[in-house]
Design a protein around this motif. Structure first.
Motif, mmCIF file in Angstrom:
data_model
loop_
_atom_site.group_PDB
_atom_site.id
_atom_site.type_symbol
_atom_site.label_atom_id
_atom_site.label_comp_id
_atom_site.label_asym_id
_atom_site.label_seq_id
_atom_site.Cartn_x
_atom_site.Cartn_y
_atom_site.Cartn_z
ATOM 1 N N LEU A 20 21.166 12.247 -34.665
ATOM 2 C CA LEU A 20 20.562 12.026 -36.190
ATOM 3 C C LEU A 20 18.897 11.752 -35.980
ATOM 4 O O LEU A 20 18.278 12.113 -36.976
ATOM 5 N N GLU A 21 18.498 10.937 -34.961
ATOM 6 C CA GLU A 21 16.976 10.738 -34.719
ATOM 7 C C GLU A 21 16.349 11.889 -34.542
ATOM 8 O O GLU A 21 15.288 11.923 -34.848
ATOM 9 N N LYS A 22 17.035 13.015 -34.162
ATOM 10 C CA LYS A 22 16.253 14.240 -33.820
ATOM 11 C C LYS A 22 15.607 14.849 -35.259
ATOM 12 O O LYS A 22 14.751 15.716 -35.433
ATOM 13 N N TYR A 23 16.609 14.516 -36.367
ATOM 14 C CA TYR A 23 16.297 15.119 -37.758
ATOM 15 C C TYR A 23 15.564 14.124 -38.432
ATOM 16 O O TYR A 23 15.354 14.007 -39.749
ATOM 17 N N GLY A 24 14.717 12.781 -37.945
ATOM 18 C CA GLY A 24 14.049 11.849 -38.585
ATOM 19 C C GLY A 24 14.585 10.759 -39.113
ATOM 20 O O GLY A 24 13.791 10.125 -39.844
ATOM 21 N N TYR A 25 15.902 10.744 -38.788
ATOM 22 C CA TYR A 25 16.226 9.327 -39.305
ATOM 23 C C TYR A 25 16.139 8.133 -38.566
ATOM 24 O O TYR A 25 16.131 8.391 -37.283
ATOM 25 N N ILE A 98 35.445 10.636 -42.041
ATOM 26 C CA ILE A 98 35.377 11.844 -40.963
ATOM 27 C C ILE A 98 36.043 11.369 -39.757
ATOM 28 O O ILE A 98 36.169 10.196 -39.356
ATOM 29 N N VAL A 99 37.333 12.234 -39.149
ATOM 30 C CA VAL A 99 38.187 11.884 -38.525
ATOM 31 C C VAL A 99 37.472 12.443 -36.992
ATOM 32 O O VAL A 99 36.931 13.440 -36.845
ATOM 33 N N LYS A 100 37.649 11.596 -36.023
ATOM 34 C CA LYS A 100 37.266 11.706 -34.572
ATOM 35 C C LYS A 100 38.177 12.497 -33.999
ATOM 36 O O LYS A 100 39.369 12.245 -34.138
ATOM 37 N N PRO A 101 37.618 13.425 -33.129
ATOM 38 C CA PRO A 101 36.775 13.769 -32.677
ATOM 39 C C PRO A 101 35.921 14.671 -34.000
ATOM 40 O O PRO A 101 36.957 15.493 -34.463
ATOM 41 N N PHE A 102 34.599 14.687 -34.146
ATOM 42 C CA PHE A 102 34.282 15.527 -35.045
ATOM 43 C C PHE A 102 33.019 16.158 -34.619
ATOM 44 O O PHE A 102 32.232 15.806 -33.478
ATOM 45 N N SER A 103 32.416 17.098 -35.399
ATOM 46 C CA SER A 103 31.143 18.032 -34.927
ATOM 47 C C SER A 103 29.995 17.258 -35.234
ATOM 48 O O SER A 103 29.892 16.967 -36.518
ATOM 49 N N TYR A 104 28.901 17.122 -34.665
ATOM 50 C CA TYR A 104 27.703 16.264 -34.806
ATOM 51 C C TYR A 104 27.070 17.242 -35.993
ATOM 52 O O TYR A 104 26.358 16.532 -36.960
ATOM 53 N N ASP A 105 27.410 18.406 -35.975
ATOM 54 C CA ASP A 105 26.490 19.066 -37.298
ATOM 55 C C ASP A 105 27.300 18.990 -38.567
ATOM 56 O O ASP A 105 27.015 18.630 -39.629
ATOM 57 N N LEU A 106 28.720 18.557 -38.438
ATOM 58 C CA LEU A 106 29.585 18.207 -39.814
ATOM 59 C C LEU A 106 29.083 16.870 -40.144
ATOM 60 O O LEU A 106 28.860 16.664 -41.285
ATOM 61 N N LEU A 107 28.563 15.965 -39.206
ATOM 62 C CA LEU A 107 28.236 14.603 -39.518
ATOM 63 C C LEU A 107 27.098 14.666 -40.048
ATOM 64 O O LEU A 107 26.626 13.956 -41.414
ATOM 65 N N LEU A 108 26.038 15.548 -39.614
ATOM 66 C CA LEU A 108 24.606 15.632 -40.022
ATOM 67 C C LEU A 108 24.904 15.990 -41.686
ATOM 68 O O LEU A 108 23.986 15.639 -42.415
ATOM 69 N N ALA A 109 25.775 17.074 -41.752
ATOM 70 C CA ALA A 109 25.628 17.662 -43.142
ATOM 71 C C ALA A 109 26.092 16.603 -44.148
ATOM 72 O O ALA A 109 25.878 16.531 -45.338
#
Length: 226
Positions: A20-25, A98-109
């Motif tokens: 998430l920090e890669k996207y400025g959060y 969101i159910v684990k395991p999940f895609s980090y792209d899904l989490l970001l979205a």
């Protein structure tokens, strides 16, 4: 935007935080789970990512407590995939699951979507409401009371009580009216609950140098005295 990540799996929390920090959060992760409310207040995040299985108390408990302080989006992250867990998450005040395991792209979205809806292009734009009685101003949307140069954050119930008292100032508000305004079903509320919350509100007012500003009118109710 600030994100509070409540996750006790240090490896997973590190991976989520880094992504998430890669996207400025700005991502904040507590190292202990006994005083999450104090940690939340010190950060004032824009969004919360909440695990269900946590030490001491679970994510459902903490979400219920946090909903007394904030309306910010809360997204549950959990390996528990039952429908009942997802229903409980929403009933306790969560906005998504969101159910684990999940895609980090899904989490970001999901994070982007909820932030947009809460604060961005899809957010409902409205003028901030406020109530003022003499030198005291209350902002219901952010549960903040301001007296001269001092500020104090109230719980949801404390804020509702203050709002009713200020709206009716300087008249007396009956206990029954306060119960009806604050709780949907009065029959399920112990009358002592109102007294407890009123005591807490009085303490907050006293911290703002407004001692004895809520007067108990015997046999009738309460009245704001500024």
């Amino acid at each position: 935007m600030k994100i509070l990540l409540v996750e006790d799996d240090s490896k997973l929390s590190h991976l989520i935080k880094s992504h998430l920090e890669k996207y400025g959060y700005e991502v904040f992760v507590p190292t202990e789970f006994k005083n999450l409310l104090d940690y939340f207040k010190s950060i004032a995040p824009d969004l919360i990512l909440m695990d269900v299985n946590l030490p001491v108390f679970d994510g459902f408990y903490w979400t219920k407590q946090l909903r007394q302080l904030t309306k910010c989006p809360i997204i549950f992250l959990s390996a528990r995939d039952s429908q009942m867990d997802q229903v409980l998450a929403l009933e306790y005040g969560g906005d998504d699951y969101i159910v684990k395991p999940f895609s980090y792209d899904l989490l970001l979205a999901k994070v982007k979507s909820h932030l947009r809806r809460a604060y961005g292009e899809y957010a409902v734009v409205k003028e901030e409401s406020s109530l003022t009685v003499k030198e005291m101003t209350y902002f219901p949307d952010r549960l903040e009371m301001v007296v001269k140069e001092k500020q104090e954050t109230l719980s949801l119930k404390e804020g509702q009580l203050l709002k009713v008292l200020m709206s009716n100032y300087p008249d007396v508000v009956s206990r029954q009216e306060l119960l009806g305004e604050i709780w949907d079903d009065e029959s399920f509320v112990d009358d002592n609950t109102l007294s407890v919350n009123m005591t807490r509100l009085r303490k907050k007012l006293a911290q703002m140098d407004l001692e004895e500003s809520v007067l108990t009118v015997r046999g009738k109710g309460y009245r704001l005295v500024i």
